[in-house]
Design a protein around this motif. Structure first.
Motif, PDB file in Angstrom:
ATOM      1  N   GLU A   1       0.829  -1.325  -0.061  1.00  0.00           N
ATOM      2  CA  GLU A   1       0.210   0.042   0.050  1.00  0.00           C
ATOM      3  C   GLU A   1       0.851   1.227   0.146  1.00  0.00           C
ATOM      4  N   ARG A   2       1.972   1.229   0.499  1.00  0.00           N
ATOM      5  CA  ARG A   2       2.977   2.444   0.636  1.00  0.00           C
ATOM      6  C   ARG A   2       3.246   2.877  -0.856  1.00  0.00           C
ATOM      7  N   PHE A   3       3.253   1.855  -1.594  1.00  0.00           N
ATOM      8  CA  PHE A   3       3.595   2.154  -3.222  1.00  0.00           C
ATOM      9  C   PHE A   3       2.277   2.716  -3.913  1.00  0.00           C
ATOM     10  N   GLY A   4       1.162   2.796  -3.185  1.00  0.00           N
ATOM     11  CA  GLY A   4      -0.110   3.352  -4.079  1.00  0.00           C
ATOM     12  C   GLY A   4      -0.342   4.610  -4.753  1.00  0.00           C
ATOM     13  N   ASP A   5      -1.472   4.893  -4.916  1.00  0.00           N
ATOM     14  CA  ASP A   5      -1.835   6.221  -5.739  1.00  0.00           C
ATOM     15  C   ASP A   5      -1.277   7.350  -5.094  1.00  0.00           C
ATOM     16  N   GLU A   6      -1.116   7.480  -4.008  1.00  0.00           N
ATOM     17  CA  GLU A   6      -0.570   8.869  -3.098  1.00  0.00           C
ATOM     18  C   GLU A   6       0.849   8.720  -2.920  1.00  0.00           C
ATOM     19  N   ASN A   7       1.622   7.888  -3.567  1.00  0.00           N
ATOM     20  CA  ASN A   7       2.941   7.910  -3.422  1.00  0.00           C
ATOM     21  C   ASN A   7       3.591   8.827  -4.472  1.00  0.00           C
ATOM     22  N   VAL A   8       4.036   9.850  -4.087  1.00  0.00           N
ATOM     23  CA  VAL A   8       4.694  10.935  -5.037  1.00  0.00           C
ATOM     24  C   VAL A   8       5.735  10.418  -5.832  1.00  0.00           C
ATOM     25  N   THR A   9       6.674   9.835  -5.356  1.00  0.00           N
ATOM     26  CA  THR A   9       7.665   9.272  -5.915  1.00  0.00           C
ATOM     27  C   THR A   9       7.423   8.386  -7.157  1.00  0.00           C
ATOM     28  N   MET A  10       6.388   7.512  -6.899  1.00  0.00           N
ATOM     29  CA  MET A  10       6.053   6.549  -7.817  1.00  0.00           C
ATOM     30  C   MET A  10       5.442   7.320  -9.095  1.00  0.00           C
ATOM     31  N   TYR A  11       4.576   8.404  -8.801  1.00  0.00           N
ATOM     32  CA  TYR A  11       4.239   9.345  -9.600  1.00  0.00           C
ATOM     33  C   TYR A  11       5.152   9.974 -10.392  1.00  0.00           C
ATOM     34  N   ALA A  12       5.910  10.600  -9.893  1.00  0.00           N
ATOM     35  CA  ALA A  12       7.031  11.283 -10.534  1.00  0.00           C
ATOM     36  C   ALA A  12       8.070  10.550 -11.483  1.00  0.00           C
ATOM     37  N   ILE A  13       8.325   9.283 -10.958  1.00  0.00           N
ATOM     38  CA  ILE A  13       9.273   8.485 -12.083  1.00  0.00           C
ATOM     39  C   ILE A  13       8.640   7.761 -13.048  1.00  0.00           C
ATOM     40  N   PHE A  14       6.980   7.472 -12.974  1.00  0.00           N
ATOM     41  CA  PHE A  14       6.310   6.765 -13.955  1.00  0.00           C
ATOM     42  C   PHE A  14       5.597   7.433 -14.868  1.00  0.00           C
ATOM     43  N   ARG A  15       5.367   8.666 -14.276  1.00  0.00           N
ATOM     44  CA  ARG A  15       4.314   9.694 -15.127  1.00  0.00           C
ATOM     45  C   ARG A  15       4.772   9.788 -16.601  1.00  0.00           C
ATOM     46  N   SER A  16       5.989   9.660 -16.963  1.00  0.00           N
ATOM     47  CA  SER A  16       6.588   9.978 -18.297  1.00  0.00           C
ATOM     48  C   SER A  16       6.430   8.754 -18.980  1.00  0.00           C
ATOM     49  N   ASP A  17       6.205   7.614 -18.512  1.00  0.00           N
ATOM     50  CA  ASP A  17       6.276   6.232 -19.200  1.00  0.00           C
ATOM     51  C   ASP A  17       4.977   5.864 -19.109  1.00  0.00           C
ATOM     52  N   GLU A  18       4.270   6.004 -20.195  1.00  0.00           N
ATOM     53  CA  GLU A  18       2.521   5.588 -20.284  1.00  0.00           C
ATOM     54  C   GLU A  18       2.487   4.340 -19.829  1.00  0.00           C
ATOM     55  N   GLN A  19       3.269   3.396 -20.510  1.00  0.00           N
ATOM     56  CA  GLN A  19       2.919   1.993 -20.365  1.00  0.00           C
ATOM     57  C   GLN A  19       3.278   1.348 -19.080  1.00  0.00           C
ATOM     58  N   ALA A  20       4.445   1.822 -18.482  1.00  0.00           N
ATOM     59  CA  ALA A  20       5.001   1.738 -17.040  1.00  0.00           C
ATOM     60  C   ALA A  20       3.728   2.057 -15.863  1.00  0.00           C
ATOM     61  N   TYR A  21       3.108   3.268 -16.313  1.00  0.00           N
ATOM     62  CA  TYR A  21       2.191   3.899 -15.319  1.00  0.00           C
ATOM     63  C   TYR A  21       0.922   3.091 -15.353  1.00  0.00           C
ATOM     64  N   GLU A  22       0.448   2.484 -16.600  1.00  0.00           N
ATOM     65  CA  GLU A  22      -0.467   1.679 -16.603  1.00  0.00           C
ATOM     66  C   GLU A  22      -0.534   0.570 -16.120  1.00  0.00           C
ATOM     67  N   GLU A  23       0.859  -0.134 -16.129  1.00  0.00           N
ATOM     68  CA  GLU A  23       1.088  -1.472 -15.434  1.00  0.00           C
ATOM     69  C   GLU A  23       1.058  -1.143 -13.934  1.00  0.00           C
ATOM     70  N   TRP A  24       1.548  -0.114 -13.470  1.00  0.00           N
ATOM     71  CA  TRP A  24       1.402   0.073 -12.078  1.00  0.00           C
ATOM     72  C   TRP A  24      -0.032   0.579 -11.532  1.00  0.00           C
ATOM     73  N   GLN A  25      -0.701   1.042 -12.437  1.00  0.00           N
ATOM     74  CA  GLN A  25      -2.199   1.211 -12.228  1.00  0.00           C
ATOM     75  C   GLN A  25      -2.899  -0.344 -11.965  1.00  0.00           C
ATOM     76  N   LYS A  26      -2.654  -0.916 -13.088  1.00  0.00           N
ATOM     77  CA  LYS A  26      -3.174  -2.338 -13.040  1.00  0.00           C
ATOM     78  C   LYS A  26      -2.858  -3.267 -11.735  1.00  0.00           C
ATOM     79  N   LEU A  27      -1.618  -3.130 -11.418  1.00  0.00           N
ATOM     80  CA  LEU A  27      -1.237  -3.692 -10.203  1.00  0.00           C
ATOM     81  C   LEU A  27      -1.651  -3.065  -9.028  1.00  0.00           C
ATOM     82  N   LEU A  28      -2.103  -1.723  -8.828  1.00  0.00           N
ATOM     83  CA  LEU A  28      -2.750  -1.336  -7.619  1.00  0.00           C
ATOM     84  C   LEU A  28      -4.187  -1.674  -7.728  1.00  0.00           C
TER      85      LEU A  28
END
Length: 112
Positions: free
Chosen positions: A53-80
């Motif tokens: 859960e600490r890597f969830g939607d509100e984790n700013v670091t995750m968002y900052a890292i993956f926001r520029s990679d649409e595919q990685a961001y989509e996989e992260w969202q699917k995992l969540l």
């Protein structure tokens, strides 16, 4: 605020280690279920998912890292989304199948 590349790399290394731990743990959970040890399986599964859960939607670091990679961001969202799905209502066989066919593959897709 932009996160430095060095910090991102360190964060991703820790995330990779954590995902390896979760993946190994989920495989152990399926073994416990297979052996009929439902109480330790349920407890371990719950701990592994809650820890994520600490890597969830509100984790700013995750968002900052993956926001520029649409595919990685989509996989992260699917995992969540997979992590948020309740296990409690499933039968033992259902839990075992879901981990093997949905949860583990979701972690592995994101990890690899």
């Amino acid at each position: 605020m932009e996160i430095g590349v060095e910090s991102q790399v360190k964060f991703l290394e820790r995330l990779t280690e954590y995902l390896e731990t979760v993946t190994d743990g989920l495989q152990l959970v399926t073994q416990f279920y297979h052996q009929g040890e439902t109480e330790p399986a349920d407890r371990l599964q719950k701990e592994l998912i809650q820890g994520f859960e600490r890597f969830g939607d509100e984790n700013v670091t995750m968002y900052a890292i993956f926001r520029s990679d649409e595919q990685a961001y989509e996989e992260w969202q699917k995992l969540l989304e997979e992590v948020k799905q309740p296990f409690d209502s499933l039968s033992i066989k259902g839990k075992q199948e879901r981990i093997a066919t949905v949860t583990l593959p979701a972690f592995q897709r994101f990890f690899y």
